[in-house]
Design an enzyme around this catalytic site. Structure first.
Site, PDB file in Angstrom:
ATOM      1  N   GLU A 130      71.765  -5.969  50.278  1.00  0.00           N
ATOM      2  CA  GLU A 130      71.531  -7.484  50.813  1.00  0.00           C
ATOM      3  C   GLU A 130      70.555  -7.211  51.871  1.00  0.00           C
ATOM      4  O   GLU A 130      70.523  -6.144  52.367  1.00  0.00           O
ATOM      5  CB  GLU A 130      72.863  -8.133  51.360  1.00  0.00           C
ATOM      6  CG  GLU A 130      72.897  -9.148  52.040  1.00  0.00           C
ATOM      7  CD  GLU A 130      72.342 -10.445  51.273  1.00  0.00           C
ATOM      8  OE1 GLU A 130      71.348 -10.422  50.642  1.00  0.00           O
ATOM      9  OE2 GLU A 130      73.051 -11.631  51.238  1.00  0.00           O
ATOM     10  N   ASP A 131      69.695  -8.275  52.143  1.00  0.00           N
ATOM     11  CA  ASP A 131      68.877  -8.215  53.068  1.00  0.00           C
ATOM     12  C   ASP A 131      69.213  -8.241  54.505  1.00  0.00           C
ATOM     13  O   ASP A 131      69.182  -7.431  55.220  1.00  0.00           O
ATOM     14  CB  ASP A 131      67.958  -9.176  52.858  1.00  0.00           C
ATOM     15  CG  ASP A 131      68.401 -10.907  52.924  1.00  0.00           C
ATOM     16  OD1 ASP A 131      69.699 -10.712  53.052  1.00  0.00           O
ATOM     17  OD2 ASP A 131      67.655 -11.745  52.851  1.00  0.00           O
ATOM     18  N   ASP A 134      74.881 -12.218  58.099  1.00  0.00           N
ATOM     19  CA  ASP A 134      75.040 -13.238  59.316  1.00  0.00           C
ATOM     20  C   ASP A 134      76.564 -13.511  59.421  1.00  0.00           C
ATOM     21  O   ASP A 134      77.069 -12.898  60.115  1.00  0.00           O
ATOM     22  CB  ASP A 134      74.193 -14.228  58.821  1.00  0.00           C
ATOM     23  CG  ASP A 134      73.881 -15.353  60.080  1.00  0.00           C
ATOM     24  OD1 ASP A 134      74.406 -15.154  61.212  1.00  0.00           O
ATOM     25  OD2 ASP A 134      73.373 -16.454  59.829  1.00  0.00           O
ATOM     26  N   PHE A 183      66.257 -15.265  64.422  1.00  0.00           N
ATOM     27  CA  PHE A 183      65.942 -15.538  63.059  1.00  0.00           C
ATOM     28  C   PHE A 183      64.826 -14.694  62.646  1.00  0.00           C
ATOM     29  O   PHE A 183      63.697 -14.632  63.109  1.00  0.00           O
ATOM     30  CB  PHE A 183      65.686 -17.128  62.988  1.00  0.00           C
ATOM     31  CG  PHE A 183      65.689 -17.653  61.336  1.00  0.00           C
ATOM     32  CD1 PHE A 183      67.101 -17.683  60.684  1.00  0.00           C
ATOM     33  CD2 PHE A 183      64.814 -17.432  60.686  1.00  0.00           C
ATOM     34  CE1 PHE A 183      66.951 -18.123  59.483  1.00  0.00           C
ATOM     35  CE2 PHE A 183      64.725 -17.630  59.353  1.00  0.00           C
ATOM     36  CZ  PHE A 183      65.947 -18.062  58.723  1.00  0.00           C
ATOM     37  N   ARG A 196      58.230 -13.984  53.154  1.00  0.00           N
ATOM     38  CA  ARG A 196      58.932 -13.149  52.590  1.00  0.00           C
ATOM     39  C   ARG A 196      58.144 -11.737  52.266  1.00  0.00           C
ATOM     40  O   ARG A 196      58.739 -10.704  52.147  1.00  0.00           O
ATOM     41  CB  ARG A 196      59.482 -13.482  51.077  1.00  0.00           C
ATOM     42  CG  ARG A 196      60.607 -14.671  50.821  1.00  0.00           C
ATOM     43  CD  ARG A 196      61.156 -14.621  49.659  1.00  0.00           C
ATOM     44  NE  ARG A 196      61.939 -15.773  49.434  1.00  0.00           N
ATOM     45  CZ  ARG A 196      63.321 -15.788  49.814  1.00  0.00           C
ATOM     46  NH1 ARG A 196      63.859 -14.786  50.302  1.00  0.00           N
ATOM     47  NH2 ARG A 196      64.063 -16.916  49.367  1.00  0.00           N
TER      48      ARG A 196
END
Ligand code: IMP
Ligand code: MG
Length: 211
Positions: A130-131, A134, A183, A196
């Site tokens: 996963e990137d 959160d 963010f 991206r």
């Protein structure tokens, strides 16, 4: 075939100030700060691959990337895993969405196994890639779904972790960098599908998403 002439100008030598200016010029205005440069990310990815190869030595490993955000991390990590000792590593992808085009997590997670499932994962060791973590909702749901497919084991590697933002109890087995609540875009991560493909991990200016 005609030979391509070598460049006549010698490589430019930049002062520190010029280099910083050039760097800034190449960075979109919406970016507040480069958190991790491309080479810092690459070095950390290599370390993660070594840890993973040590832990999965002799095991049948399937690495499952979570689209879309993990696509660049997945690509670098799996090549590093192949080089660091598991050339037989297999890959799959799944798709999870919870954000829509907003910068705030929606809480509910839609999962698409992209044609994989019990036939691919039953009895195998699955590593989810996963990137960023959160709230923890996405990975908790995905890890449960993969375990439900009969995987021999399910672990998670996340490039980034906003530990302070958890809504549910979830910890990755391997983490690239723990970060504050800001963010992030770049290296696969987006804001409304933009940024991206930046080669670094960067912080988006709040003004860019607060209107
Ligand atoms: P979670 O389910 O709240 O843990 O959210 C995980 C997903 O939210 C990630 O896979 C990302 O797609 C997205 N996400 C969370 N934080 C960020 C961020 O800072 N930038 C871009 N996407 C983010
Ligand atoms: Mg994601």
């Amino acid at each position: 075939m005609r030979a391509i002439a070598a460049p006549t100008r010698p490589p430019q030598t930049l002062s520190v100030r010029e280099a910083a200016h050039k760097l800034r010029k190449d960075i979109p205005d919406d970016i507040e700060e480069v958190l991790f440069t491309s080479s810092e990310v690459q070095a950390r990815v290599r370390e993660l691959a070594r840890d993973i190869c040590r832990d999965y030595a002799g095991k049948d490993l399937i690495v499952v990337g979570v689209l879309k955000g993990a696509f660049i991390f997945m690509s670098d990590l799996t090549r590093a895993i192949a080089e660091e000792g598991i050339p037989s590593v297999r890959i799959d992808f799944v798709k999870a969405s919870s954000y829509g085009s907003s910068s705030v997590s929606a809480g509910s997670v839609a999962v698409d196994l992209c044609g994989s499932g019990p036939t691919r994962w039953s009895g195998r060791h699955v590593l989810l890639v996963e990137d960023i973590i959160d709230s923890g909702n996405t990975l908790r749901r995905l890890a449960a779904d993969v375990a439900g497919c009969g995987a021999a084991s399910v672990r998670v590697v996340a490039l980034l972790d906003k530990k302070g933002r958890r809504q549910v109890d979830f910890e990755a087995d391997y983490t690239g960098f723990a970060i504050d609540d800001r963010f992030i875009v770049g290296y696969g991560l987006d804001y409304a599908e933009t940024y991206r493909c930046l080669p670094y991990v960067a912080v988006l200016r709040p003004e860019a998403y607060s209107h």
